[in-house]
Design a protein around this motif. Structure first.
Motif, PDB file in Angstrom:
ATOM      1  N   VAL A 262      -8.014 -20.749  -4.532  1.00 39.47           N
ATOM      2  CA  VAL A 262      -7.933 -21.714  -3.444  1.00 39.47           C
ATOM      3  C   VAL A 262      -6.481 -21.825  -2.983  1.00 39.47           C
ATOM      4  O   VAL A 262      -5.567 -21.940  -3.795  1.00 39.47           O
ATOM      5  CB  VAL A 262      -8.450 -23.090  -3.904  1.00 39.47           C
ATOM      6  N   THR A 263      -6.289 -21.761  -1.679  1.00 34.89           N
ATOM      7  CA  THR A 263      -4.956 -21.998  -1.130  1.00 34.89           C
ATOM      8  C   THR A 263      -4.721 -23.500  -1.139  1.00 34.89           C
ATOM      9  O   THR A 263      -5.099 -24.224  -0.221  1.00 34.89           O
ATOM     10  CB  THR A 263      -4.840 -21.432   0.298  1.00 34.89           C
TER      11      THR A 263
ATOM     12  N   SER B  99      -8.235 -26.798  -0.451  1.00 33.50           N
ATOM     13  CA  SER B  99      -8.417 -26.136   0.839  1.00 33.50           C
ATOM     14  C   SER B  99      -9.118 -27.100   1.797  1.00 33.50           C
ATOM     15  O   SER B  99     -10.206 -27.616   1.496  1.00 33.50           O
ATOM     16  CB  SER B  99      -9.245 -24.859   0.661  1.00 33.50           C
TER      17      SER B  99
ATOM     18  N   TRP C  28     -12.607 -25.710   2.836  1.00 32.95           N
ATOM     19  CA  TRP C  28     -13.669 -25.794   1.823  1.00 32.95           C
ATOM     20  C   TRP C  28     -14.057 -27.242   1.532  1.00 32.95           C
ATOM     21  O   TRP C  28     -15.232 -27.530   1.305  1.00 32.95           O
ATOM     22  CB  TRP C  28     -13.222 -25.080   0.549  1.00 32.95           C
TER      23      TRP C  28
ATOM     24  N   HIS D 251     -12.415 -26.581  -7.072  1.00 33.98           N
ATOM     25  CA  HIS D 251     -11.285 -27.494  -6.906  1.00 33.98           C
ATOM     26  C   HIS D 251     -11.036 -28.323  -8.162  1.00 33.98           C
ATOM     27  O   HIS D 251     -10.225 -29.270  -8.122  1.00 33.98           O
ATOM     28  CB  HIS D 251     -11.524 -28.434  -5.715  1.00 33.98           C
TER      29      HIS D 251
END
Length: 462
Positions: free
Chosen positions: A300-301, A338, A341, A430
């Protein structure tokens, strides 16, 4: 010539280490043994030399007796190099000392000489003393036959015992290493026979608590995960094929009917139905692609986000919902993740609630703060509806892919059974959780995410 197996390397290493230790110990043993025997021989010769020196100093050389045990010869020499007294085995021999002493007193000097008619080395002790006739030097020699014999015996014993010891070490290490590695070979052979169709097989776990047993347990745990992943993948492919078959069949039927019907007035209805099925296929393909990305564990960015703003934007984009969404969003709730997301998580939860709500859909966002409780540092996002609810036995099953409950989660509502599965996978990605909680009326879904910061602020409602 290098050993290529662990067993051979362990054996070779043990033999090399023991050989090095044995060599050092042998040299140390021979050195200590010779030094001790030489010290004893010199002590006996020195004792006799001092006794004869005292006789010479008192003028009693005529009372000198044959050498006592421990001395092989005696020679007394004056300062001019004339032999005054000597034992019979040195009769007629010149003075032993290469140089005459130049000053009176007593001195001790020890050196090696060649054998005097014997097979063994000699150690000579020299004592110089002052007598009424001038300086006199007494030479007492002792044979080192005991030292040589001990050296020869010890060397022979080490020459025979060393290789035997190394052979024993090699044999024991080979057997012990082979016994220790036998379970590893069994594990390797079992794993080598496991294919993608035999993931139900497991490697044998030895009845020990050592590293090999833990390796086998870890291997079986890995095989459990592989089997579960393979089963999940096959089930996913089967479900995806089934889900794709229905809209494709309907789409083909509608297109065939459109080709067969010559009435232009019916074409808009047929084309509209085909467009709906195409959109459904597009949405399903998008969901499948997203699931594939999640399963590939793409990172995840993570950026710092105001979750309240993300939720508010997701709600405001749904102006045409059948049931208006009531929100209660706490300000200042931030997370790391993100935005795309997390928006998808909110959208999927609201889509699920919209399908089954009667008159009410509520969305609540709150931060738990940092008071030290079990939920400290956690953000909670709650979505509630007043629909038929979720039976207790199905509160976990609804998050499985392509799962629809018989009554409330049917295809009539337009869902493919992927929305909640995607929402849970994204939440897990996450570092959070998504669960279905008990509710007195309707469904209640709870998302818990780790908070980036917890600064309580007054809530704002809309």
């Amino acid at each position: 010539m290098r050993p290529t197996t662990v067993r051979a390397r362990a054996t070779a290493g043990a033999v090399v280490v023991v050989a090095a230790a044995l060599g050092l110990a042998s040299f140390a043993l021979l050195g200590l043994l010779e030094a001790n025997l030489l010290r004893n021989a010199e002590r006996d010769a020195e004792r006799q030399a001092l006794t004869i020196a005292r006789l010479a100093a008192s003028g009693g050389l005529d009372r000198m007796r044959a050498p006592l045990p421990g001395a092989d010869f005696v020679q007394v020499v004056n300062a001019r190099g004339r032999v005054l007294r000597a034992t019979p085995n040195l009769a007629g021999s010149p003075a032993l000392g290469p140089a005459r002493p130049m000053r009176p007193g007593t001195a001790f000097h020890t050196w090696k000489v060649r054998p005097l008619g014997g097979e063994h080395r000699l150690r000579v002790v020299q004592v110089t003393t002052d007598t009424p006739q001038g300086l006199v030097t007494v030479y007492v020699g002792t044979s080192l036959r005991d030292v040589d014999a001990a050296d020869d015996t010890t060397t022979a014993a080490l020459a025979v015992g060393g290789p035997l010891l190394l052979a024993t070490v090699a044999l024991v290490t080979w057997r012990v290493t082979g016994r220790a590695l036998r379970p590893v070979e069994a594990i390797r052979a079992e794993v080598a026979e496991i294919t993608d169709r035999d993931l139900h097989r497991r490697v044998p776990v030895p009845p020990t608590s050592d590293e090999v047993a833990r390796l086998a347990q870890t291997m079986n745990t890995t095989l459990d995960r592989l089997e579960s992943s393979g089963h999940r993948q096959r089930q996913f492919i089967a479900d995806a094929s089934h889900e794709l078959r229905s809209p494709l069949t309907v789409l083909r039927t509608q297109l065939e009917v459109a080709l067969a019907v010559r009435d232009p007035e019916l074409w808009p209805e047929l084309i509209g139905g085909a467009l709906e099925d195409t959109e459904r296929l597009q949405q399903l393909a998008s969901d499948l692609l997203l699931l594939a990305r999640i399963d590939a564990a793409q990172p995840v960015t993570a950026v710092r986000l105001d979750l309240g703003a993300v939720v508010r934007a997701a709600v405001e984009s749904r102006r045409g919902d059948r049931v208006p969404v009531r929100t209660d969003l706490e300000a200042g709730v931030t997370v790391e993740g993100s935005e795309l997301w997390l928006t998808r998580v909110v959208t999927n939860l609201l889509d699920n609630a919209q399908r089954f709500a009667d008159h009410r859909v509520e969305l609540v966002l709150r931060g738990s703060g940092s008071g030290g409780g079990p939920q400290a540092g956690t953000v909670v996002l709650e979505v509630r509806d007043d629909g038929p609810g979720i039976p207790p036995d199905d509160r976990e099953r609804i998050f499985e892919r392509f799962t629809r409950l018989d009554d409330a989660r049917s295809r009539d509502h337009g869902g493919a059974g992927l929305g909640l599965a995607i929402a849970r996978d994204l939440t897990t990605h996450h570092g959070g959780t998504l669960t279905a909680e008990p509710s007195p009326g309707g469904a209640r879904l709870l998302v818990r995410l780790p908070a980036a910061s917890s600064s309580p602020s007054p809530s704002s409602s809309s």
